[in-house]
Design a protein around this motif. Sequence first.
Motif, short mmCIF file in Angstrom:
data_model
loop_
_atom_site.label_atom_id
_atom_site.label_comp_id
_atom_site.label_asym_id
_atom_site.label_seq_id
_atom_site.Cartn_x
_atom_site.Cartn_y
_atom_site.Cartn_z
N HIS A 289 0.86 -0.91 -0.03
CA HIS A 289 -0.28 0.02 0.14
C HIS A 289 0.74 1.14 0.18
O HIS A 289 2.00 1.37 0.79
CB HIS A 289 -0.51 -0.05 1.23
CG HIS A 289 -1.96 -0.44 1.71
ND1 HIS A 289 -2.98 -1.13 0.60
CD2 HIS A 289 -2.21 -2.65 1.48
CE1 HIS A 289 -3.81 -2.18 0.65
NE2 HIS A 289 -2.84 -3.18 1.72
N HIS A 290 0.05 2.30 -0.48
CA HIS A 290 1.24 3.82 -0.97
C HIS A 290 0.92 4.20 0.93
O HIS A 290 0.03 3.87 2.00
CB HIS A 290 0.13 4.29 -1.24
CG HIS A 290 0.55 4.70 -2.96
ND1 HIS A 290 1.85 4.81 -3.09
CD2 HIS A 290 -0.13 3.32 -4.03
CE1 HIS A 290 1.79 4.04 -5.28
NE2 HIS A 290 0.59 3.91 -4.82
N GLY A 291 2.32 5.04 0.91
CA GLY A 291 1.97 5.90 2.49
C GLY A 291 1.83 5.32 3.49
O GLY A 291 2.86 4.41 3.48
N THR A 292 1.18 5.59 4.44
CA THR A 292 1.03 5.62 5.85
C THR A 292 0.27 4.17 6.22
O THR A 292 0.27 4.07 7.35
CB THR A 292 1.27 6.47 6.45
OG1 THR A 292 -0.57 7.24 6.45
CG2 THR A 292 2.53 7.04 6.78
N GLN A 293 -0.75 3.86 4.98
CA GLN A 293 -1.57 3.22 5.46
C GLN A 293 -0.39 1.51 5.61
O GLN A 293 0.79 0.78 5.38
CB GLN A 293 -2.31 1.99 3.66
CG GLN A 293 -3.31 3.21 2.98
CD GLN A 293 -3.97 2.94 2.20
OE1 GLN A 293 -4.37 2.14 1.62
NE2 GLN A 293 -3.10 3.82 1.10
N LEU A 294 -1.42 0.66 7.04
CA LEU A 294 -1.04 -0.60 7.22
C LEU A 294 -1.12 -1.71 6.40
O LEU A 294 -1.54 -1.32 5.34
CB LEU A 294 -0.87 -0.97 8.51
CG LEU A 294 -0.29 0.82 9.15
CD1 LEU A 294 -0.51 1.14 10.61
CD2 LEU A 294 0.93 0.73 9.34
N CYS A 295 -1.18 -2.90 6.65
CA CYS A 295 -0.93 -3.94 5.87
C CYS A 295 -3.00 -4.36 6.42
O CYS A 295 -3.67 -4.19 7.19
CB CYS A 295 -0.86 -5.39 7.15
SG CYS A 295 -1.15 -5.45 8.21
N SER A 296 -3.73 -5.03 5.41
CA SER A 296 -4.95 -4.73 5.44
C SER A 296 -4.82 -6.71 5.43
O SER A 296 -3.67 -7.77 5.49
CB SER A 296 -5.92 -5.10 3.89
OG SER A 296 -5.18 -6.00 3.45
N LYS A 297 -6.30 -6.85 6.29
CA LYS A 297 -6.38 -8.30 6.80
C LYS A 297 -5.93 -9.25 5.53
O LYS A 297 -5.64 -10.39 5.55
CB LYS A 297 -7.29 -8.73 7.91
CG LYS A 297 -7.96 -9.95 8.29
CD LYS A 297 -8.40 -10.33 9.15
CE LYS A 297 -8.23 -11.92 10.77
NZ LYS A 297 -7.89 -12.81 9.49
#
Length: 317
Positions: A289-297
């Motif tokens: 993911h771009h930027g500061t987005q973290l992991c998606s489940k």
Amino acid sequence: MPRIITLTVNPAIDKSTTVNGIMPNTKLRCTEPTFDAGGGGINVSRAIYKLGGSSLCSYFAGGAAGTYLKKLLDEQHIEQSVILTKGSTRENLAVTDTSTNQQYRFGMPGPQIQEVEWQNALKQLEVLLYKGDYLVASGKLPPNIPDDFYAKISQVAEKKEALFILDTSGEALMKAAKSKIYMLKPNLAELGALCGIASITDLNLKSLATQFLKNHNCQILVVSLGPKGALLATRKEMVQVPAPVVHQKSTIGAGDSMVAGMVMSLIWGKSLADMVSYGVACGTAATMHHGTQLCSKDDADKLYDWIKDQKPTIETS
Ligand SMILES: Nc1ncnc2c1ncn2[C@@H]1O[C@H](COP(=O)(O)OP(=O)(O)OP(=O)(O)O)[C@@H](O)[C@H]1O
Ligand SMILES: [Mg+2]
């Protein structure tokens, strides 16, 4: 049921934007920024929420940026416990140059923390922690706080019989490594600093991990290896987990997503081999993911299945 308490000593408002070409001495027209709550433990709490878990997020905050930070975390349904500071919470900036797809990350030092403020944090944790809780401290220390602050935190965790998980660097890591730690997550450079070795290779990594565990009061060592995955070492086993190759967009928060995946696996009662595999899956998922987005489940679960198919190498002694 054990709870997860995260601690962020130097949180931030992370601003991300993009620009088409970076040149000096000219006005750079950026796109509309996004604002995110950031800082090690806060990222761990945000990632835990994305993985379906919950945590109590304890952090230092002050000034208008501190108030905004609280609002951002409220919007993300994160339970919070704030340690108020006189100094203002820092604001970081990440700029992606769309002409090269390179990202520039500017990190600010954070406010000066007064002794009474960091003492408050120790007192607050003493009240919050119960036997068997996981206390996750992640991130660098702000200026003015003693280098052995995480070592002091470790003493509180030990007194309350909580399990201390640490992800930090620099002098704070060197000092804390001498205290009792349940799980430590250095990257290669951080392990190198701990072992006094400039560069670690595939040839000496495992022996250095063994040596480290022999000389420290640390139960689980997880060395994250960026695109190469991770090595888990305990006094009984070593588990090497490869990271899947993905279309990488930003590595911000990879380490924190990894820690979140591992602590959730502990809550779910998984084996240590599965824990580090899920940690790698979450770390790699964050890079998609771009930027500061973290992991998606969803991504993390798919990557975990891929990792399980590769059969991570487990050595027991
Ligand atoms: N380029 C990549 N490709 C695939 N997975 C990656 C990549 N970079 C990081 N990861 C995943 O994220 C995990 C943590 O990354 P890394 O070892 O870079 O941690 P770190 O240096 O502590 O990161 P941070 O900058 O977030 O503190 C790795 O173990 C891996 O699973
Ligand atoms: Mg890190």
